[in-house]
Design a protein around this motif. Structure first.
Motif, PDB file in Angstrom:
ATOM      1  N   UNK A  22      18.855  -7.724 -47.756  1.00 37.23           N
ATOM      2  CA  UNK A  22      20.028  -8.517 -48.113  1.00 37.23           C
ATOM      3  C   UNK A  22      21.208  -8.180 -47.202  1.00 37.23           C
ATOM      4  N   UNK A  23      22.014  -9.206 -46.895  1.00 40.50           N
ATOM      5  CA  UNK A  23      23.148  -9.008 -46.014  1.00 40.50           C
ATOM      6  C   UNK A  23      24.242  -8.160 -46.620  1.00 40.50           C
ATOM      7  N   UNK A  24      24.337  -8.124 -47.975  1.00 38.74           N
ATOM      8  CA  UNK A  24      25.411  -7.359 -48.591  1.00 38.74           C
ATOM      9  C   UNK A  24      25.187  -5.854 -48.536  1.00 38.74           C
ATOM     10  N   UNK A  25      24.037  -5.430 -47.987  1.00 36.66           N
ATOM     11  CA  UNK A  25      23.779  -4.004 -47.812  1.00 36.66           C
ATOM     12  C   UNK A  25      24.285  -3.486 -46.466  1.00 36.66           C
ATOM     13  N   UNK A  26      24.822  -4.384 -45.639  1.00 36.77           N
ATOM     14  CA  UNK A  26      25.341  -3.987 -44.332  1.00 36.77           C
ATOM     15  C   UNK A  26      26.751  -3.427 -44.468  1.00 36.77           C
ATOM     16  N   UNK A  27      27.185  -2.720 -43.448  1.00 41.39           N
ATOM     17  CA  UNK A  27      28.500  -2.067 -43.446  1.00 41.39           C
ATOM     18  C   UNK A  27      29.601  -3.113 -43.366  1.00 41.39           C
ATOM     19  N   UNK A  28      30.459  -3.169 -44.378  1.00 41.66           N
ATOM     20  CA  UNK A  28      31.532  -4.159 -44.435  1.00 41.66           C
ATOM     21  C   UNK A  28      32.802  -3.687 -43.738  1.00 41.66           C
ATOM     22  N   UNK A  29      32.908  -2.382 -43.490  1.00 38.48           N
ATOM     23  CA  UNK A  29      34.100  -1.853 -42.850  1.00 38.48           C
ATOM     24  C   UNK A  29      35.157  -1.468 -43.867  1.00 38.48           C
ATOM     25  N   UNK A  30      36.160  -0.752 -43.400  1.00 41.89           N
ATOM     26  CA  UNK A  30      37.265  -0.366 -44.259  1.00 41.89           C
ATOM     27  C   UNK A  30      38.528  -1.106 -43.814  1.00 41.89           C
ATOM     28  N   UNK A  31      39.690  -0.663 -44.267  1.00 44.02           N
ATOM     29  CA  UNK A  31      40.943  -1.356 -43.977  1.00 44.02           C
ATOM     30  C   UNK A  31      41.220  -1.493 -42.481  1.00 44.02           C
ATOM     31  N   UNK A  40      18.764  -9.397 -34.901  1.00 42.29           N
ATOM     32  CA  UNK A  40      18.774  -8.171 -34.104  1.00 42.29           C
ATOM     33  C   UNK A  40      20.173  -7.553 -34.093  1.00 42.29           C
ATOM     34  N   UNK A  41      21.204  -8.398 -34.015  1.00 43.06           N
ATOM     35  CA  UNK A  41      22.581  -7.896 -33.966  1.00 43.06           C
ATOM     36  C   UNK A  41      23.010  -7.256 -35.283  1.00 43.06           C
ATOM     37  N   UNK A  42      22.373  -7.652 -36.402  1.00 41.72           N
ATOM     38  CA  UNK A  42      22.717  -7.051 -37.695  1.00 41.72           C
ATOM     39  C   UNK A  42      22.480  -5.548 -37.717  1.00 41.72           C
ATOM     40  N   UNK A  43      21.603  -5.080 -36.835  1.00 44.17           N
ATOM     41  CA  UNK A  43      21.315  -3.638 -36.801  1.00 44.17           C
ATOM     42  C   UNK A  43      22.578  -2.822 -36.487  1.00 44.17           C
ATOM     43  N   UNK A  44      23.549  -3.452 -35.797  1.00 46.37           N
ATOM     44  CA  UNK A  44      24.776  -2.727 -35.480  1.00 46.37           C
ATOM     45  C   UNK A  44      25.561  -2.364 -36.733  1.00 46.37           C
ATOM     46  N   UNK A  45      25.319  -3.083 -37.859  1.00 48.14           N
ATOM     47  CA  UNK A  45      26.047  -2.836 -39.108  1.00 48.14           C
ATOM     48  C   UNK A  45      25.209  -2.067 -40.123  1.00 48.14           C
ATOM     49  N   UNK A  46      24.073  -1.518 -39.708  1.00 40.27           N
ATOM     50  CA  UNK A  46      23.235  -0.725 -40.622  1.00 40.27           C
ATOM     51  C   UNK A  46      23.695   0.737 -40.583  1.00 40.27           C
ATOM     52  N   UNK A  93      28.312   3.053 -32.415  1.00 43.03           N
ATOM     53  CA  UNK A  93      27.097   3.268 -33.213  1.00 43.03           C
ATOM     54  C   UNK A  93      27.085   2.439 -34.489  1.00 43.03           C
ATOM     55  N   UNK A  94      28.265   2.154 -35.041  1.00 42.92           N
ATOM     56  CA  UNK A  94      28.350   1.404 -36.293  1.00 42.92           C
ATOM     57  C   UNK A  94      29.494   0.399 -36.218  1.00 42.92           C
ATOM     58  N   UNK A  95      29.179  -0.865 -36.447  1.00 39.64           N
ATOM     59  CA  UNK A  95      30.177  -1.946 -36.401  1.00 39.64           C
ATOM     60  C   UNK A  95      30.202  -2.663 -37.745  1.00 39.64           C
ATOM     61  N   UNK A  96      31.383  -3.148 -38.127  1.00 38.77           N
ATOM     62  CA  UNK A  96      31.518  -3.910 -39.362  1.00 38.77           C
ATOM     63  C   UNK A  96      30.856  -5.281 -39.211  1.00 38.77           C
ATOM     64  N   UNK A  97      30.499  -5.880 -40.352  1.00 37.82           N
ATOM     65  CA  UNK A  97      29.855  -7.193 -40.348  1.00 37.82           C
ATOM     66  C   UNK A  97      30.722  -8.227 -39.626  1.00 37.82           C
ATOM     67  N   UNK A  98      32.056  -8.184 -39.834  1.00 40.46           N
ATOM     68  CA  UNK A  98      32.957  -9.146 -39.183  1.00 40.46           C
ATOM     69  C   UNK A  98      32.852  -9.062 -37.668  1.00 40.46           C
TER      70      UNK A  98
END
Length: 597
Positions: free
Chosen positions: A282-291, A310-316, A329-334
Motif C-alpha cells: 500500500x502507498x500509505x506505508x511510504x515515508x510521508x515526510x515531516x514538517x 521503481x521510484x517509490x523505493x526512494x520513500x521506503x 537515501x530517503x525521500x518523502x512521497x511528495x
C-alpha cells in the motif's frame, strides 16, 4: 428584510477585507497575502499590458531581423537566415534558464524584473549602435540602398545587443505567464475561474502586441527607417518595465523552493540504492515526510499515485535510515511524485512538437506560397507576410468564441462536470484543426499550381492568377488551433507542474516551439534530399511553380494525424497530479517567512 440583506453584504465585505488567500501566497513583506489588497485583476491587467508591450518590443526587432542583416549588415540570404535561426533558438534556450532561476532561487517577481531590465538594455544598445555606427550613410538600409561596411567593434556591439535582447526576453517569457497566474487563488471559487481566463487573455495580449509590430513597425523598418523602429521597440519595453514595477505593492508571491535538479537526483539515487528492497503493498506505508519536507507554498503534499513503482523505493524506510535521514537515501512521497509528474508530462510535451512544426510554416512556407500568388488588389500590393494578420484576428475571435460560447455549451452538455473541455481534450482539438489547416493549404497550393506560369525564370512573384486571399482559410485555421493547443498547453503545464516547477512548465511551451523550428528545418532538408533525385527539382525548389509544395503540406497533415493517434494514447495513459488539501487555518495563522523583494 432589506436592512438584513444590507447588513449581511456589509459583513461579507468586511470579512473579505481581512481574508487571506487560500493558496499560501504572500505579499511583498512575506506576510500571508490579504485577498482584497493583493493580486486579482488589478495585478493581472498590469501584467497583460506588460506582456503586450514586451511582445511588441521583441517582434519589433525579430520580425525584420533577416532584412536588417542583409540590407545593413551585408550578409547574404543563407547567412542571414542561419543567423536568425540561431538567435531565435537561443531565445528559447534562455527560457529554460529563466524558469530555473525563477523556480529555484530568485522567485518570479525578481526574475521578471531582472530579465526585463536586461531586455531594455539590449534594445537601447541596439538603437544606439544602429544610429551611431550601422546606418551609414544616413537613410541607407532600404530595398534600394544597402549600407556600407562596418568596423569589428560596431559588429560586435550589434551582436552583443541582439543577444542581450534574446537573454532578456527568453528569461522573462516563461516566468511572466506563471507570475500572472499566481495573482489568482486557485482554491477560491471565483478566482480559480479568473486564473483559467488569464491564460486566454495572456495569449491574446501576446498576439495583439505582435500584430502592431508586424504591421506598423514592420512597415517603417521595411522602408529603411530602422532607427525609428528600434527606438519604438525600446520605448515600448521601457513602458512595460515601468508598468510592471508600478504593480509591485499589489503582487502576490510564492517563495522559490530550491534547486529542482538536486531533488530529482536524490529520488533517482535513493531508489537505485534500494533496487532490491521489497515494496509495500500500500502507498500509505511510504515515508510521508515531516514538517521540513512540506512545500513552502501552502503546506500541501502531493498524494501518492500508481505507476513508476521503481521510484517509490526512494520513500521506503529501511533499517539503514535510522535517526538521521539523508535525502540521498530517503525521500518523502511528495518529492518522489514530483519526479513522476515530470516523467508523465514529457510524452505529452513531445506530442506537441509536431504541432509546432505546422505552426512554424506560417512564418516560412505560407509566406513563400503567398508571394507566388496574385498579391495585388485594385492596384494595391499586399505583402505576403501581412497575411499573418488573419491568424492574429482568428486567435482574438476564437478566444472569445471559446470562452463565451463553446466552453459553457460543452459544460451544459457534459452535465457530469461543471467545466467544459479539459486541457488535454483542447490540445487534441488543436491537433485536429492543425490537420485541417495543412489540408486547406495543400488544396490551395494544388489550384495555385494549375494557374501558375511554369516558364518564369528569375522572379516568380505574382506568377499565379489565384488571389492571395485564398490563403485566408489556412491562416484562420492555424489561429483557431493555437487557441486550443497553446492556451490549453499553458494551462495544462502550469496546473500539472509541481508547486516548485511552475515556471518550468511554462518554459516547456516555449521549447516546444523552438524544437518545432528545428524539426521543420530538418524535415524540409530530408524532403528536398529525397525529392531531388533523378534530376527532379524537388517539392520545394526556389521556383515553387516547378515544385510540389502541396505534397509537403499533405505530408505534414499525415504526420500530424499520426501524431494525434500517439497523443490519444499518451493522454489516455496520463495520470493527473493530486494534491493534499491545504491546511488553510495553519497558513493563515503563521507568517510565511521573510520574502522582501
Amino acid at each position: 428584510m432589506a436592512c438584513l440583506n444590507f447588513h449581511k453584504r456589509c459583513e461579507k465585505r468586511e470579512m473579505e477585507k481581512d481574508e487571506y488567500t487560500f493558496d499560501g501566497s504572500v505579499d511583498k513583506q512575506g506576510e500571508p497575502a490579504v485577498r482584497a489588497k493583493t493580486g486579482r485583476w488589478f495585478a493581472g491587467v498590469l501584467l497583460l499590458v506588460n506582456q503586450g508591450l514586451a511582445t511588441l518590443a521583441f517582434f519589433g526587432v525579430g520580425v525584420n531581423l533577416v532584412l536588417f542583416l542583409t540590407r545593413v549588415m551585408g550578409q547574404d540570404n543563407a547567412e542571414a537566415a542561419n543567423s536568425v535561426s540561431k538567435w531565435t533558438g537561443t531565445v528559447y534556450i534562455f527560457s529554460l534558464l529563466g524558469a530555473f532561476v525563477s523556480d529555484s532561487y530568485w522567485g518570479r517577481y525578481k526574475t521578471c524584473a531582472i530579465f526585463q531590465a536586461i531586455f531594455v538594455a539590449g534594445l537601447v544598445s541596439l538603437s544606439l549602435t544602429s544610429y551611431i555606427f550601422l546606418i551609414k550613410p544616413n537613410d541607407c538600409g532600404d530595398e534600394e540602398t544597402p549600407c556600407g561596411s562596418h568596423s569589428t567593434i560596431s559588429v560586435a556591439l550589434f551582436y552583443v545587443s541582439i543577444y542581450l535582447i534574446a537573454l532578456g526576453n527568453g528569461g522573462y517569457q516563461p516566468t511572466i505567464a506563471t507570475f500572472g497566474a499566481d495573482q489568482f487563488d486557485e482554491d477560491h471559487p471565483q478566482e480559480s475561474h479568473s486564473k483559467v481566463a488569464f491564460f486566454s487573455y495572456f495569449y491574446l495580449a501576446l498576439n495583439l502586441g505582435s500584430l502592431f509590430s508586424n504591421t506598423i513597425l514592420g512597415y517603417f523598418e521595411d522602408q529603411g527607417m530602422w532607427t525609428i523602429g528600434f527606438w519604438a521597440s525600446a520605448g515600448s519595453a521601457i513602458l512595460a518595465l515601468v508598468l510592471f514595477l508600478i504593480g509591485t505593492p499589489r503582487y502576490r508571491h510564492f517563495k522559490p523552493t530550491g534547486n529542482p535538479l538536486s531533488r530529482f537526483c536524490q529520488v533517482v539515487v535513493a531508489a537505485t540504492k534500494k533496487w532490491n528492497v521489497q515494496q509495500p503493498s500500500r502507498g500509505d506505508e511510504l515515508y510521508e515526510g515531516d514538517e521540513q519536507d512540506l512545500p513552502l507554498n501552502g503546506n500541501r503534499r502531493i498524494l501518492h499515485t500508481q505507476g513508476f513503482k521503481f521510484l517509490d523505493r526512494a520513500a521506503i524506510i529501511t533499517s539503514k535510515e535510522g535517526g538521521g535521514n539523508s535525502p540521498w537515501r530517503l525521500c518523502a512521497v511528495s518529492q518522489v511524485e514530483e519526479v513522476k509528474c515530470i516523467l508523465r508530462l514529457l510524452p505529452i510535451w513531445l506530442c506537441t512538437i509536431l504541432y509546432s512544426v505546422v505552426f512554424t510554416q506560417m512564418a516560412s512556407l505560407f509566406v513563400e506560397q503567398g508571394a507566388a500568388m496574385k498579391t495585388t488588389l485594385s492596384g494595391f500590393h499586399i505583402p505576403p507576410a501581412s497575411m499573418s494578420s488573419f491568424d492574429i484576428l482568428s486567435v482574438a475571435s476564437f478566444i472569445f468564441i471559446y470562452r463565451r460560447v463553446l466552453d459553457p455549451l460543452v459544460a451544459r452538455l457534459k452535465k457530469s462536470s461543471p467545466r467544459g473541455l479539459t486541457e488535454l481534450q483542447r490540445m487534441g482539438v488543436g491537433l485536429i484543426i492543425a490537420i485541417m489547416a495543412m489540408v486547406a493549404a495543400g488544396i490551395v497550393e494544388h489550384f495555385r499550381l494549375k494557374s501558375a506560369e511554369k516558364d518564369c525564370s528569375h522572379d516568380c512573384s505574382n506568377s499565379s492568377s489565384l488571389s492571395i486571399f485564398w490563403q485566408v482559410p489556412q491562416y484562420v485555421l492555424i489561429g483557431a488551433s493555437e487557441v486550443f493547443m497553446y492556451v490549453g498547453q499553458l494551462e495544462f503545464f502550469n496546473g500539472q507542474a509541481p508547486d516548485g516547477l511552475k515556471s518550468f512548465g511554462s518554459a516547456l511551451c516555449m521549447t516546444s516551439i523552438s524544437l518545432g523550428n528545428y524539426v521543420s528545418s530538418l524535415l524540409v532538408s530530408v524532403v528536398m534530399k529525397i525529392s531531388t533525385t533523378d534530376n527532379m527539382p524537388g517539392w520545394i525548389p526556389g521556383n515553387l511553380n516547378k515544385g510540389h509544395l502541396d505534397r509537403f503540406y499533405f505530408l505534414l497533415a499525415a504526420l500530424t494525424s499520426a501524431d494525434f493517434l500517439v497523443y490519444l494514447i499518451c493522454a489516455k495513459w496520463y495520470k493527473y497530479i493530486k494534491f493534499e488539501e491545504r491546511s488553510i487555518e495553519k497558513q493563515n495563522g503563521e507568517k510565511q517567512g521573510d520574502f522582501r523583494v
